[in-house]
Design a protein around this motif. Structure first.
Motif, PDB file in Angstrom:
ATOM      1  N   SER A 125       0.854  -1.181   0.000  1.00  0.00           N
ATOM      2  CA  SER A 125       0.000   0.000   0.000  1.00  0.00           C
ATOM      3  C   SER A 125       0.891   1.232   0.000  1.00  0.00           C
ATOM      4  CB  SER A 125      -0.902   0.008   1.242  1.00  0.00           C
ATOM      5  OG  SER A 125      -1.563   1.256   1.392  1.00  0.00           O
ATOM      6  N   MET A 126       0.552   2.196  -0.838  1.00  0.00           N
ATOM      7  CA  MET A 126       1.318   3.447  -0.896  1.00  0.00           C
ATOM      8  C   MET A 126       0.376   4.637  -0.912  1.00  0.00           C
ATOM      9  SD  MET A 126       3.778   4.993  -3.867  1.00  0.00           S
ATOM     10  CE  MET A 126       2.399   5.989  -4.466  1.00  0.00           C
ATOM     11  N   ASN A 148       0.981  15.704   6.060  1.00  0.00           N
ATOM     12  CA  ASN A 148       0.942  14.465   5.303  1.00  0.00           C
ATOM     13  C   ASN A 148       2.258  13.731   5.489  1.00  0.00           C
ATOM     14  OD1 ASN A 148      -1.526  14.127   3.262  1.00  0.00           O
ATOM     15  ND2 ASN A 148      -1.072  16.310   3.464  1.00  0.00           N
ATOM     16  N   VAL A 149       2.167  12.448   5.824  1.00  0.00           N
ATOM     17  CA  VAL A 149       3.347  11.603   5.974  1.00  0.00           C
ATOM     18  C   VAL A 149       3.315  10.587   4.837  1.00  0.00           C
ATOM     19  CG1 VAL A 149       4.651  10.070   7.474  1.00  0.00           C
ATOM     20  CG2 VAL A 149       3.254  11.902   8.470  1.00  0.00           C
ATOM     21  N   ARG A 150       4.151  10.804   3.875  1.00  0.00           N
ATOM     22  CA  ARG A 150       4.223   9.909   2.719  1.00  0.00           C
ATOM     23  C   ARG A 150       4.712   8.536   3.162  1.00  0.00           C
ATOM     24  NH1 ARG A 150       8.747   9.867  -1.361  1.00  0.00           N
ATOM     25  NH2 ARG A 150       7.905   8.866  -3.236  1.00  0.00           N
ATOM     26  N   TYR A 151       4.056   7.467   2.674  1.00  0.00           N
ATOM     27  CA  TYR A 151       4.421   6.120   3.123  1.00  0.00           C
ATOM     28  C   TYR A 151       4.325   5.101   1.997  1.00  0.00           C
ATOM     29  CZ  TYR A 151      -0.278   4.153   2.910  1.00  0.00           C
ATOM     30  OH  TYR A 151      -1.473   3.670   2.447  1.00  0.00           O
ATOM     31  N   ALA A 152       5.070   4.010   2.160  1.00  0.00           N
ATOM     32  CA  ALA A 152       4.876   2.772   1.393  1.00  0.00           C
ATOM     33  C   ALA A 152       4.983   1.640   2.399  1.00  0.00           C
ATOM     34  CB  ALA A 152       5.915   2.619   0.290  1.00  0.00           C
ATOM     35  N   GLU A 153       3.976   0.791   2.441  1.00  0.00           N
ATOM     36  CA  GLU A 153       3.925  -0.283   3.435  1.00  0.00           C
ATOM     37  C   GLU A 153       3.773  -1.634   2.750  1.00  0.00           C
ATOM     38  OE1 GLU A 153       1.412  -1.701   7.410  1.00  0.00           O
ATOM     39  OE2 GLU A 153       1.143   0.317   6.581  1.00  0.00           O
TER      40      GLU A 153
END
Length: 372
Positions: A125-126, A148-153
């Protein structure tokens, strides 16, 4: 010179590492037709439960969805944690206390079988975590404003439990939004990045396997071109090399500290050439997870790449200290070209290995009472 490159491309048969961003050997087709509905549903249920969690209950949610030997990997300063309670204590509780009313806003959601270990199935998930920055976090001063905290999980599911997680967030972006950005101006432009242009990244239903194969084949071709370029000994890169696999209006969404670039010429000027020219001893170290679904491919390593700065990268001097890079790449194929690429690099960890802890330094300057 152009004829030399074209000849090398025609002769290239193997796909070793891409030292541009630590890419692996060729990504291979996942042609087993495996359906991923069960693991997608479990991860979506987990996300929903986490969104309802509080600092007091998040440990219970993690315990319900993760295995007893759960392994969590995150960016510096969190790094590796083992077990649900450790993950809750080190990462989720402080985050939920600091960023109130936290939402997960997904742009891409895909699943697949890990090419590094075919016994594993993963979901990626991104997007962005969005909340109100109400309490100081990591020594960074709260703003009381939206952030906003940009993430890739990445979550590995075995049976009915999550056994591994790789959660990458862009903390330099958080620092930038909080007004305490610690580095010189970037070559590209950092902002709150969008998802795929065509808004088709949420694959809650499984995509046809042939679409994933087409995506991986194109990524393989791109990797082969870059490796051939490296083997030629060239420091630069003719734009026609990238045009073989990239759309001319490609977008490279790099980490804060480097920033995003639009079109091939600006990507080369603002990232590729500074990366090629200002880092030496680039070595690929492998990936933990790599897969594709539909028009999207993704991977992460621990670490992907090792290199040594010689001066100029990120606007900093070269200290000569070799360091590791944890890198995430997420690709979007549109038609027969790669159109967009979201990249995460744990730059604070890379800088820590150079002797600079951006969190400690920022805390000492902007939150001295916490550093005392």
């Amino acid at each position: 010179m152009k004829e030399k490159f074209l000849k090398l491309f025609q002769l290239q048969q193997a796909f070793p590492e891409n030292t541009e961003c630590g890419h692996p050997q060729a990504l291979k087709e996942n042609g087993n037709g495996t359906q991923y509905q069960n693991i997608k549903r479990l991860v979506r249920d987990y996300f929903e439960a986490m969104e309802q969690a509080t600092p007091d209950t998040v440990g219970d949610v993690l315990d319900a969805y993760t295995s007893k030997n759960y392994l969590w990997r995150g960016v510096y300063p969190f790094r590796e944690q083992k077990g649900a309670q450790a993950v809750a204590d080190v990462f989720w509780k402080p985050l939920l206390k600091s960023l109130t009313h936290l939402q997960r806003r997904q742009d891409i959601f895909i699943a697949g079988t890990n090419e590094v270990n075919s016994d594993e199935q993963w979901v990626m998930s991104m997007g962005n975590f969005m909340g109100l920055f109400d309490v100081d976090w990591l020594g960074l001063p709260a703003t009381g404003k939206i952030i906003n905290v940009r993430y890739a999980e990445f979550n590995c599911v075995e049976g009915d439990k999550i056994t591994q997680t790789g959660l990458f967030i862009d903390l330099l972006s958080v620092m930038d939004q909080a007004g305490v950005y610690p580095l010189p101006p970037s070559t590209g432009k950092h902002y709150v990045y969008p998802g795929p242009r065509h808004h088709n990244g949420l694959l809650f239903e499984d995509a046809p396997p042939e679409e994933g194969k087409a995506t991986l084949d194109l990524v393989n071709e791109m990797l082969g071109d870059l490796v051939t370029l490296n083997e030629s000994g060239a420091m630069g890169c003719p734009p026609e090399v990238l045009e073989r696999t990239w759309a001319k209006d490609m977008i490279w969404y790099g980490p804060c500290g480097i920033g995003a670039s639009y079109t091939i010429p600006r990507y080369q000027k603002q990232h590729q050439l500074p990366f090629r020219n200002n880092l030496k001893d680039k070595k690929f170290n492998g990936h933990v997870c790599r897969f594709a679904e539909g028009n999207f491919a993704c991977f992460f390593g621990w670490p992907n790449l090792s290199n040594t700065p010689i001066g100029g990268f990120l606007g900093l001097p070269g200290g000569g200290n070799p360091a590791d890079m944890q890198v995430v790449d997420v690709y979007y194929r549109h038609g027969d070209k790669l159109s967009e690429n979201w990249v995460f690099i744990d730059i604070p960890y890379w800088l820590k290995q150079q002797g600079l802890d951006v969190f400690e330094r920022t805390k000492e300057i902007f939150n001295p009472q916490l550093a005392a």
